[in-house]
Design a protein around this motif. Structure first.
Motif, PDB file in Angstrom:
ATOM      1  N   SER A   6       0.819  -1.209   0.000  1.00 57.38           N
ATOM      2  CA  SER A   6       0.000   0.000   0.000  1.00 57.38           C
ATOM      3  C   SER A   6       0.856   1.264   0.000  1.00 57.38           C
ATOM      4  O   SER A   6       0.579   2.216  -0.739  1.00 57.38           O
ATOM      5  CB  SER A   6      -0.922   0.002   1.224  1.00 57.38           C
ATOM      6  OG  SER A   6      -1.870  -1.032   1.150  1.00 57.38           O
ATOM      7  N   ASP A  28      -3.458  11.620   2.864  1.00 55.64           N
ATOM      8  CA  ASP A  28      -3.117  10.240   2.501  1.00 55.64           C
ATOM      9  C   ASP A  28      -4.354   9.353   2.527  1.00 55.64           C
ATOM     10  O   ASP A  28      -4.499   8.458   1.685  1.00 55.64           O
ATOM     11  CB  ASP A  28      -2.058   9.685   3.462  1.00 55.64           C
ATOM     12  CG  ASP A  28      -0.672  10.250   3.193  1.00 55.64           C
ATOM     13  OD1 ASP A  28      -0.502  10.988   2.197  1.00 55.64           O
ATOM     14  OD2 ASP A  28       0.247   9.952   3.978  1.00 55.64           O
ATOM     15  N   ALA A  29      -5.249   9.599   3.499  1.00 55.18           N
ATOM     16  CA  ALA A  29      -6.468   8.793   3.589  1.00 55.18           C
ATOM     17  C   ALA A  29      -7.302   8.945   2.324  1.00 55.18           C
ATOM     18  O   ALA A  29      -7.873   7.964   1.817  1.00 55.18           O
ATOM     19  CB  ALA A  29      -7.283   9.207   4.812  1.00 55.18           C
ATOM     20  N   TYR A  32      -5.573   6.991  -0.443  1.00 58.15           N
ATOM     21  CA  TYR A  32      -5.819   5.552  -0.302  1.00 58.15           C
ATOM     22  C   TYR A  32      -7.230   5.196  -0.740  1.00 58.15           C
ATOM     23  O   TYR A  32      -7.459   4.127  -1.316  1.00 58.15           O
ATOM     24  CB  TYR A  32      -5.585   5.114   1.147  1.00 58.15           C
ATOM     25  CG  TYR A  32      -4.137   4.839   1.481  1.00 58.15           C
ATOM     26  CD1 TYR A  32      -3.399   3.902   0.760  1.00 58.15           C
ATOM     27  CD2 TYR A  32      -3.499   5.500   2.523  1.00 58.15           C
ATOM     28  CE1 TYR A  32      -2.066   3.643   1.059  1.00 58.15           C
ATOM     29  CE2 TYR A  32      -2.163   5.252   2.837  1.00 58.15           C
ATOM     30  CZ  TYR A  32      -1.461   4.318   2.095  1.00 58.15           C
ATOM     31  OH  TYR A  32      -0.145   4.062   2.391  1.00 58.15           O
ATOM     32  N   SER A  33      -8.175   6.090  -0.471  1.00 57.05           N
ATOM     33  CA  SER A  33      -9.549   5.837  -0.920  1.00 57.05           C
ATOM     34  C   SER A  33      -9.610   5.764  -2.439  1.00 57.05           C
ATOM     35  O   SER A  33     -10.305   4.906  -3.009  1.00 57.05           O
ATOM     36  CB  SER A  33     -10.471   6.947  -0.411  1.00 57.05           C
ATOM     37  OG  SER A  33     -11.788   6.773  -0.900  1.00 57.05           O
ATOM     38  N   ALA A  36      -8.109   2.494  -3.513  1.00 52.21           N
ATOM     39  CA  ALA A  36      -9.041   1.388  -3.259  1.00 52.21           C
ATOM     40  C   ALA A  36     -10.088   1.308  -4.364  1.00 52.21           C
ATOM     41  O   ALA A  36     -10.422   0.214  -4.850  1.00 52.21           O
ATOM     42  CB  ALA A  36      -9.712   1.582  -1.901  1.00 52.21           C
ATOM     43  N   SER A 142      -5.887   0.408   2.191  1.00 45.86           N
ATOM     44  CA  SER A 142      -5.576   1.532   3.076  1.00 45.86           C
ATOM     45  C   SER A 142      -4.127   1.417   3.527  1.00 45.86           C
ATOM     46  O   SER A 142      -3.384   0.560   3.047  1.00 45.86           O
ATOM     47  CB  SER A 142      -6.504   1.523   4.298  1.00 45.86           C
ATOM     48  OG  SER A 142      -6.198   0.424   5.147  1.00 45.86           O
ATOM     49  N   SER A 143      -3.733   2.257   4.467  1.00 52.11           N
ATOM     50  CA  SER A 143      -2.365   2.201   4.977  1.00 52.11           C
ATOM     51  C   SER A 143      -2.095   0.899   5.710  1.00 52.11           C
ATOM     52  O   SER A 143      -0.941   0.478   5.840  1.00 52.11           O
ATOM     53  CB  SER A 143      -2.100   3.386   5.916  1.00 52.11           C
ATOM     54  OG  SER A 143      -2.994   3.355   7.014  1.00 52.11           O
ATOM     55  N   THR A 144      -3.151   0.230   6.180  1.00 50.44           N
ATOM     56  CA  THR A 144      -2.989  -1.024   6.919  1.00 50.44           C
ATOM     57  C   THR A 144      -3.536  -2.233   6.171  1.00 50.44           C
ATOM     58  O   THR A 144      -3.260  -3.360   6.562  1.00 50.44           O
ATOM     59  CB  THR A 144      -3.683  -0.932   8.290  1.00 50.44           C
ATOM     60  OG1 THR A 144      -5.065  -0.611   8.105  1.00 50.44           O
ATOM     61  CG2 THR A 144      -3.027   0.144   9.157  1.00 50.44           C
TER      62      THR A 144
END
Length: 219
Positions: A6, A28-29, A32-33, A36, A142-144
């Motif tokens: 990621s 960043d969120a 990541y969205s 995704a 996501s980051s995780t």
């Protein structure tokens, strides 16, 4: 990018779109969205062309079976939002693991396809376990949460699609959006050919077989 995790995809997204790695107004969120969403687009594109390489986690993962409460309607479970899970692309149903991949049940005869579930026809019930083979909806990257697209180098498709979508929004950068779309198309074609070639003489597909070889097999 050794692992295409990621964090690698995030770094590539910043590079392709020219975003700063720190102090960016786009979080960043949010990036990541976008990644995704792009992964879902790529999975849909591959599901329509060469889906087999994406099957493994759906068949032999933690939930390869369908679930039922009445032995008549069987579902694929629920997704991360507790909504009914809807597999991507073609799905085969099997009465045992030993039947995979050569002896699937026959749609319209053994079961009725209803999107998020299958139904045993003619008001019948089935008391055994049913297994499915197909592409499971991806958990939101996501980051995780790591991307599920396989093989890892093909994940560059996720970045290209995310960058294209980002540049299209509000006419942010139409020229770059067009460039990303072109690169995505080239990369998708290349990966489809690569993955299809890898399937030659495996499973029940002939892959990109030549006319001469097909004639020899028929003989």
């Amino acid at each position: 990018m050794a692992s295409y995790a990621s964090s690698d995809l995030l770094a590539l997204f910043n590079r392709y779109t020219g975003r700063p790695t720190s102090g960016d107004a786009v979080s960043d969120a949010d990036k990541y969205s976008r990644l995704a969403q792009a992964q879902n687009v790529v999975l849909e594109d591959l599901a329509a062309r060469i889906p087999q390489p994406q099957y493994s986690h759906a068949v032999y993962g933690s939930t390869p079976t369908l679930t039922t409460s009445d032995n008549q309607i069987f579902t694929f479970g629920t997704d991360a939002n507790s909504d009914p899970s809807f597999p991507i692309g073609k799905v085969n149903i099997y009465s045992s693991l030993a039947s995979i991949p050569d002896s699937p049940l026959v749609e319209g005869v053994d079961y009725l396809w209803e999107g998020t579930q299958i139904r045993i026809p003619n008001n019948r019930t089935y008391m055994g376990t049913l297994y499915w083979r197909g592409i499971a909806p991806a958990e939101a990257l996501s980051s995780t949460v790591q991307p599920t697209l396989s093989p890892p180098p093909a994940r560059i498709l996720i970045v290209l699609e995310a960058a294209r979508s980002f540049c299209v929004e509000g006419g942010r950068n139409p020229e770059l959006a067009q460039q990303m779309a072109q690169e995505y198309g080239v990369a998708l074609s290349r990966w489809c050919l690569t993955l299809k070639t890898a399937q030659v003489n495996r499973g029940n597909t002939l892959g990109p077989i030549t006319g001469r070889r097909l004639a020899m097999l028929r003989g």
